[in-house]
Design a protein around this motif. Structure first.
Motif, short mmCIF file in Angstrom:
data_model
loop_
_atom_site.label_atom_id
_atom_site.label_comp_id
_atom_site.label_asym_id
_atom_site.label_seq_id
_atom_site.Cartn_x
_atom_site.Cartn_y
_atom_site.Cartn_z
N HIS A 306 -2.75 1.04 -9.13
CA HIS A 306 -3.35 1.56 -7.89
C HIS A 306 -4.73 0.95 -7.67
O HIS A 306 -5.04 0.46 -6.57
CB HIS A 306 -3.49 3.08 -7.97
N GLN A 307 -5.56 0.98 -8.72
CA GLN A 307 -6.93 0.47 -8.59
C GLN A 307 -6.95 -1.03 -8.33
O GLN A 307 -7.76 -1.54 -7.54
CB GLN A 307 -7.74 0.81 -9.84
N ALA A 308 -6.02 -1.73 -8.98
CA ALA A 308 -5.95 -3.18 -8.77
C ALA A 308 -5.56 -3.49 -7.32
O ALA A 308 -6.10 -4.43 -6.71
CB ALA A 308 -4.94 -3.80 -9.74
N TRP A 309 -4.66 -2.69 -6.77
CA TRP A 309 -4.25 -2.89 -5.38
C TRP A 309 -5.43 -2.65 -4.44
O TRP A 309 -5.66 -3.46 -3.52
CB TRP A 309 -3.10 -1.94 -5.01
N ILE A 310 -6.17 -1.58 -4.66
CA ILE A 310 -7.32 -1.27 -3.80
C ILE A 310 -8.34 -2.40 -3.84
O ILE A 310 -8.84 -2.84 -2.79
CB ILE A 310 -7.96 0.06 -4.24
N GLU A 311 -8.62 -2.90 -5.02
CA GLU A 311 -9.61 -3.97 -5.15
C GLU A 311 -9.12 -5.26 -4.49
O GLU A 311 -9.89 -5.92 -3.77
CB GLU A 311 -9.89 -4.22 -6.65
N GLU A 312 -7.87 -5.60 -4.71
CA GLU A 312 -7.33 -6.85 -4.15
C GLU A 312 -7.27 -6.80 -2.63
O GLU A 312 -7.68 -7.74 -1.94
CB GLU A 312 -5.93 -7.11 -4.71
N MET A 313 -6.78 -5.69 -2.08
CA MET A 313 -6.64 -5.59 -0.63
C MET A 313 -8.01 -5.44 0.06
O MET A 313 -8.21 -5.95 1.16
CB MET A 313 -5.74 -4.40 -0.27
N SER A 314 -8.93 -4.76 -0.61
CA SER A 314 -10.28 -4.65 -0.04
C SER A 314 -10.93 -6.02 0.04
O SER A 314 -11.60 -6.35 1.03
CB SER A 314 -11.15 -3.72 -0.90
N ALA A 315 -10.72 -6.84 -0.99
CA ALA A 315 -11.28 -8.19 -1.01
C ALA A 315 -10.70 -9.05 0.11
O ALA A 315 -11.33 -10.02 0.55
CB ALA A 315 -11.01 -8.85 -2.36
N GLN A 316 -9.50 -8.68 0.58
CA GLN A 316 -8.86 -9.42 1.67
C GLN A 316 -9.21 -8.85 3.04
O GLN A 316 -8.68 -9.28 4.05
CB GLN A 316 -7.34 -9.41 1.47
N GLY A 317 -10.10 -7.86 3.05
CA GLY A 317 -10.59 -7.32 4.32
C GLY A 317 -9.82 -6.14 4.87
O GLY A 317 -10.08 -5.70 6.00
N LEU A 318 -8.88 -5.61 4.11
CA LEU A 318 -8.14 -4.43 4.56
C LEU A 318 -8.87 -3.15 4.16
O LEU A 318 -9.54 -3.12 3.12
CB LEU A 318 -6.73 -4.42 3.95
N PRO A 319 -8.73 -2.07 4.93
CA PRO A 319 -9.33 -0.78 4.55
C PRO A 319 -8.47 -0.10 3.49
O PRO A 319 -7.86 0.94 3.72
CB PRO A 319 -9.33 -0.01 5.88
N ALA A 320 -8.43 -0.71 2.32
CA ALA A 320 -7.49 -0.31 1.28
C ALA A 320 -7.70 1.13 0.81
O ALA A 320 -6.75 1.89 0.67
CB ALA A 320 -7.57 -1.28 0.10
N GLN A 321 -8.94 1.48 0.54
CA GLN A 321 -9.22 2.84 0.06
C GLN A 321 -8.81 3.86 1.11
O GLN A 321 -8.25 4.92 0.79
CB GLN A 321 -10.70 3.00 -0.28
N GLU A 322 -9.06 3.55 2.36
CA GLU A 322 -8.70 4.45 3.46
C GLU A 322 -7.18 4.63 3.54
O GLU A 322 -6.68 5.75 3.71
CB GLU A 322 -9.24 3.87 4.77
N LEU A 323 -6.44 3.54 3.42
CA LEU A 323 -4.98 3.61 3.43
C LEU A 323 -4.46 4.39 2.24
O LEU A 323 -3.56 5.24 2.36
CB LEU A 323 -4.39 2.20 3.44
N TYR A 324 -5.03 4.12 1.08
CA TYR A 324 -4.63 4.80 -0.15
C TYR A 324 -4.88 6.30 -0.04
O TYR A 324 -4.00 7.12 -0.36
CB TYR A 324 -5.40 4.21 -1.32
N ASP A 325 -6.06 6.67 0.42
CA ASP A 325 -6.39 8.09 0.56
C ASP A 325 -5.50 8.78 1.58
O ASP A 325 -5.16 9.97 1.43
CB ASP A 325 -7.86 8.26 0.97
#
Length: 338
Positions: A306-325
């Protein structure tokens, strides 16, 4: 022929052609064969045809229009108007919705899967990413948690997963890899052959797919409660095709989506009720994984992925934490209201 008769005939022909011009016919690309996984597509087609008095029809093709892994590409170029695909087939093309394929999200039934999927589909980041492929999200194809069938001795401990060749895509593949298994992403249609030829030892599917693609017929055992996650497979439409619909057709289409999902849930529920009978009929042993082993699996393949996905997608400019939450807030809201 009198001039009046000619005029009447010309008018009749013009009206006929006008009527034909008003009719809307969509091609829909899916794969495999008709099964629980595609029942909402058939129901949607039935509803729009009925409500439009036959003026809006859908031709559903099982593999005749495109390969399943290329359905999103087909939508992008307008090769057909509607299609089904799975996020794990091309995660680079649909990064935002891969949050729904993370292992161990805790989604416990199909109704929760619908609620969580549609909340994510409605997020602007998803709409923007799909628009790059000229695709508009319509509805999910909710599936229960995946479990694996295998040959030989049952594998009920994580240590036995080490080196296990498993057909698993997306986040599920990552989860199995985290405990030493070797995932392969052969398509669902190729899974039986992969199992038969020994390319894989095990296959991770939802129940309907084990039936539809025949992997249950090769199986000696099935894990009843591994429940590592599921895949996410949306139905999308070509944006241009949707925008060309009349206001009435759009209303008919939009209002029929919930009815199609309700039909899907009812139909799939009947399949799940029969599942134990299927296992018994085919002589497949039901394997139960211990709570300790499940906790260890989640520890290794849950939060770290989960954390790896958030970090990778955030680095690509997606609101990863927001989507995850959003996944978890939606689950909480759905459970509170039900």
């Amino acid at each position: 022929m009198t001039s009046m008769t000619a005029k009447l005939l010309t008018t009749a022909i013009a009206v006929t052609f006008a009527g034909e011009a008003l009719a809307t016919e969509w091609n829909v690309s899916v794969w495999g064969s008709r099964r629980a996984f595609t029942e909402h597509v058939h129901k949607l087609a039935e509803l729009v045809e009925e409500k439009s008095d036959g003026d809006f029809t859908m031709n559903i093709s099982y593999g005749g229009l495109s390969n399943n892994t290329e359905n999103l590409d087909g939508i992008s170029i307008g090769a057909f108007e509607m299609a089904q695909f799975c996020a794990g087939y091309h995660p680079d093309k649909n990064r935002a919705i891969t949050v729904l394929e993370l292992p161990f999200l805790g989604v416990s039934n199909l109704e929760e899967e619908v609620a969580v999927s549609h909340a994510i589909y409605d997020h602007p980041a998803v709409a923007d990413e799909m628009a790059q492929w000229n695709a508009k999200m319509v509805m999910t194809s909710p599936m229960p948690q995946y479990n694996i069938v295998g040959t030989g001795e049952p594998r009920d401990e994580l240590s036995e997963f080490d080196g296990m060749r498993v057909r698993a895509t997306g986040g599920l593949g990552e989860a199995f890899s985290a405990v030493g298994a070797v995932p392969t992403s052969v398509t669902s249609s190729e899974a039986y052959q992969a199992m038969e030829s020994g390319v894989v030892d095990t296959v991770a599917f939802a129940q309907h797919a084990h039936l539809s693609f025949g992997t249950i017929n090769r199986a000696d055992w099935w894990t009843a409660n591994l429940n590592p996650g599921t895949v996410n497979c949306p139905i999308v439409v070509n944006i241009d095709a949707y925008e060309m619909l009349s206001d009435e057709e759009k209303a008919i289409f939009d209002e029929s989506v919930d009815e199609a999902i309700d039909h899907y849930l009812e139909n799939y529920g009947e399949l799940l009720q029969r599942w134990d009978e299927v296992l018994e009929e085919k002589g497949v042993e039901k394997v139960t994984i211990s709570d300790e082993q499940l906790a260890e699996f989640k520890k290794v393949a849950g939060d770290p992925i989960h954390q790896a996905w958030i970090e990778e997608m955030s680095a690509q400019g997606l609101p990863a934490q927001e989507l995850y939450d959003l996944v978890f807030t939606t689950l909480e809201e759905h459970r509170a209201n039900n």
